[in-house]
Design a protein around this motif. Structure first.
Motif, PDB file in Angstrom:
ATOM      1  N   ALA A  42       1.625  20.743  48.469  1.00  0.00           N
ATOM      2  CA  ALA A  42       0.662  20.025  49.361  1.00  0.00           C
ATOM      3  C   ALA A  42       0.125  18.857  48.758  1.00  0.00           C
ATOM      4  O   ALA A  42      -0.451  18.891  47.696  1.00  0.00           O
ATOM      5  CB  ALA A  42      -0.503  21.412  49.592  1.00  0.00           C
ATOM      6  N   SER A  43      -0.270  18.105  49.625  1.00  0.00           N
ATOM      7  CA  SER A  43      -0.733  16.746  49.182  1.00  0.00           C
ATOM      8  C   SER A  43      -2.277  16.799  49.025  1.00  0.00           C
ATOM      9  O   SER A  43      -3.012  17.691  49.380  1.00  0.00           O
ATOM     10  CB  SER A  43      -0.603  15.653  50.080  1.00  0.00           C
ATOM     11  OG  SER A  43      -1.448  15.778  51.096  1.00  0.00           O
ATOM     12  N   LEU A  44      -2.481  16.011  48.054  1.00  0.00           N
ATOM     13  CA  LEU A  44      -4.236  15.885  47.709  1.00  0.00           C
ATOM     14  C   LEU A  44      -4.933  15.589  49.266  1.00  0.00           C
ATOM     15  O   LEU A  44      -6.046  16.253  49.107  1.00  0.00           O
ATOM     16  CB  LEU A  44      -4.627  14.746  46.582  1.00  0.00           C
ATOM     17  CG  LEU A  44      -4.001  15.215  45.159  1.00  0.00           C
ATOM     18  CD1 LEU A  44      -3.801  14.093  44.395  1.00  0.00           C
ATOM     19  CD2 LEU A  44      -4.472  16.477  44.499  1.00  0.00           C
ATOM     20  N   ALA A  45      -4.425  14.841  49.850  1.00  0.00           N
ATOM     21  CA  ALA A  45      -5.233  14.417  51.014  1.00  0.00           C
ATOM     22  C   ALA A  45      -5.316  15.622  51.938  1.00  0.00           C
ATOM     23  O   ALA A  45      -6.426  15.760  52.638  1.00  0.00           O
ATOM     24  CB  ALA A  45      -4.472  13.564  51.726  1.00  0.00           C
ATOM     25  N   GLU A  46      -4.414  16.684  51.873  1.00  0.00           N
ATOM     26  CA  GLU A  46      -4.643  17.860  52.599  1.00  0.00           C
ATOM     27  C   GLU A  46      -5.645  18.698  52.298  1.00  0.00           C
ATOM     28  O   GLU A  46      -6.446  19.338  52.866  1.00  0.00           O
ATOM     29  CB  GLU A  46      -3.246  18.599  52.926  1.00  0.00           C
ATOM     30  CG  GLU A  46      -2.154  18.115  53.607  1.00  0.00           C
ATOM     31  CD  GLU A  46      -0.910  18.630  53.360  1.00  0.00           C
ATOM     32  OE1 GLU A  46      -0.744  19.460  52.420  1.00  0.00           O
ATOM     33  OE2 GLU A  46      -0.068  18.633  54.580  1.00  0.00           O
ATOM     34  N   HIS A  47      -5.922  18.593  51.042  1.00  0.00           N
ATOM     35  CA  HIS A  47      -6.884  19.342  50.365  1.00  0.00           C
ATOM     36  C   HIS A  47      -8.359  18.667  50.091  1.00  0.00           C
ATOM     37  O   HIS A  47      -9.304  19.460  49.936  1.00  0.00           O
ATOM     38  CB  HIS A  47      -6.395  19.795  49.142  1.00  0.00           C
ATOM     39  CG  HIS A  47      -5.339  20.967  49.270  1.00  0.00           C
ATOM     40  ND1 HIS A  47      -5.700  22.189  48.954  1.00  0.00           N
ATOM     41  CD2 HIS A  47      -4.083  20.710  49.287  1.00  0.00           C
ATOM     42  CE1 HIS A  47      -4.510  22.815  49.221  1.00  0.00           C
ATOM     43  NE2 HIS A  47      -3.553  22.192  49.458  1.00  0.00           N
ATOM     44  N   THR A  48      -8.449  17.452  50.550  1.00  0.00           N
ATOM     45  CA  THR A  48      -9.801  16.534  50.385  1.00  0.00           C
ATOM     46  C   THR A  48     -10.790  17.165  51.532  1.00  0.00           C
ATOM     47  O   THR A  48     -10.342  16.923  52.719  1.00  0.00           O
ATOM     48  CB  THR A  48      -9.415  15.239  50.520  1.00  0.00           C
ATOM     49  OG1 THR A  48      -8.311  14.837  49.285  1.00  0.00           O
ATOM     50  CG2 THR A  48     -10.631  14.536  50.201  1.00  0.00           C
ATOM     51  N   THR A  49     -11.637  17.697  51.107  1.00  0.00           N
ATOM     52  CA  THR A  49     -12.654  18.018  52.166  1.00  0.00           C
ATOM     53  C   THR A  49     -13.445  16.837  52.441  1.00  0.00           C
ATOM     54  O   THR A  49     -13.691  15.775  51.665  1.00  0.00           O
ATOM     55  CB  THR A  49     -13.765  19.192  51.660  1.00  0.00           C
ATOM     56  OG1 THR A  49     -14.369  18.581  50.388  1.00  0.00           O
ATOM     57  CG2 THR A  49     -12.730  20.333  51.384  1.00  0.00           C
ATOM     58  N   ALA A  50     -14.326  16.848  53.509  1.00  0.00           N
ATOM     59  CA  ALA A  50     -15.131  15.969  53.818  1.00  0.00           C
ATOM     60  C   ALA A  50     -16.453  15.596  52.755  1.00  0.00           C
ATOM     61  O   ALA A  50     -16.706  14.570  52.423  1.00  0.00           O
ATOM     62  CB  ALA A  50     -15.876  15.740  55.094  1.00  0.00           C
ATOM     63  N   ARG A  51     -16.448  16.641  52.256  1.00  0.00           N
ATOM     64  CA  ARG A  51     -17.749  16.856  51.247  1.00  0.00           C
ATOM     65  C   ARG A  51     -17.341  16.049  49.999  1.00  0.00           C
ATOM     66  O   ARG A  51     -18.061  15.346  49.384  1.00  0.00           O
ATOM     67  CB  ARG A  51     -18.075  18.182  50.870  1.00  0.00           C
ATOM     68  CG  ARG A  51     -19.325  18.304  49.864  1.00  0.00           C
ATOM     69  CD  ARG A  51     -19.836  19.917  49.835  1.00  0.00           C
ATOM     70  NE  ARG A  51     -20.522  19.933  48.882  1.00  0.00           N
ATOM     71  CZ  ARG A  51     -19.938  20.877  47.912  1.00  0.00           C
ATOM     72  NH1 ARG A  51     -19.016  21.377  47.572  1.00  0.00           N
ATOM     73  NH2 ARG A  51     -20.816  20.865  46.761  1.00  0.00           N
ATOM     74  N   LEU A  52     -15.951  16.317  49.484  1.00  0.00           N
ATOM     75  CA  LEU A  52     -15.617  15.633  48.549  1.00  0.00           C
ATOM     76  C   LEU A  52     -15.237  14.206  48.669  1.00  0.00           C
ATOM     77  O   LEU A  52     -15.626  13.317  47.720  1.00  0.00           O
ATOM     78  CB  LEU A  52     -13.991  16.074  47.960  1.00  0.00           C
ATOM     79  CG  LEU A  52     -13.454  15.424  46.824  1.00  0.00           C
ATOM     80  CD1 LEU A  52     -14.081  15.553  45.385  1.00  0.00           C
ATOM     81  CD2 LEU A  52     -11.944  16.038  46.601  1.00  0.00           C
ATOM     82  N   ALA A  53     -15.084  13.816  49.653  1.00  0.00           N
ATOM     83  CA  ALA A  53     -14.637  12.355  50.115  1.00  0.00           C
ATOM     84  C   ALA A  53     -16.183  11.624  50.013  1.00  0.00           C
ATOM     85  O   ALA A  53     -16.194  10.424  49.659  1.00  0.00           O
ATOM     86  CB  ALA A  53     -14.119  12.096  51.616  1.00  0.00           C
TER      87      ALA A  53
END
Length: 186
Positions: free
Chosen positions: A97-108
């Protein structure tokens, strides 16, 4: 505990409720578990024995629910810590799974607002934030359940992220720095 080639190696865990809950969350994040019996088997394969009644209480305490997966199959999922009601769907056991798929709005958001630098050495990534902000970023990293991240520790202005290998650390550093780049947020 004997090694099972079907399951990835896990470090021995204490026989506590918190350790059992963490293992259940890990299993549900990585595998399609359709029933409590399947979950009990997965736990047993990892050396954890539990009764059906205890497992049922664990699922309630973890707020696990059944969600419809591709093809109509219903599987257990646990809501993300930082986003009530959202669940992390199974992405396959290969860690692809890519990092982008796991990136939450909170992390961003926290990367954009707080990340100062990201440097890695081997499988360890050191993130710097303004004074007093490392815990916020550490919590967002944990909640995102990023593939290949084993855990993180936040101090005052420094966060240590331990990954499975140097390649993951390098990709993660690049990803987090890209989230922090103001030119990327048009």
């Amino acid at each position: 505990m004997t090694a099972d080639p079907e399951h990835e190696a896990v470090a021995p865990a204490p026989a506590t409720k918190a350790a059992r809950h963490a293992l259940i969350a890990q299993i549900l994040a990585k595998e399609r578990v359709r029933s409590q019996a399947e979950l009990r088997d997965a736990l047993a394969a990892r050396g954890v024995s539990t009764t059906q009644a205890t497992l049922s209480r664990d699922l309630v305490e973890l707020r696990a629910t059944k969600v419809r997966f591709t093809g109509g199959t219903q599987v257990y999922a646990i809501p993300e810590a930082g986003a009530p009601g959202q669940v992390k769907m199974h992405q396959g056991s290969g860690g692809d799974a890519s990092l982008a798929e796991h990136t939450t709005a909170r992390l961003a958001r926290w990367c954009a607002d707080l990340l100062v630098t990201a440097e890695w050495a081997g499988n360890q990534l050191v993130l710097r934030t303004p004074a007093g902000a490392a815990q916020l970023l550490a919590s967002a990293v944990d909640d995102s359940m990023l593939p290949g991240v084993l855990g993180c520790v936040g101090g005052d202005d420094t966060l240590l992220v331990v990954t499975r290998d140097e390649e993951v650390a390098a990709r993660l550093a690049g990803h987090l720095l890209a989230l922090a780049d103001p030119t990327a947020r048009a």
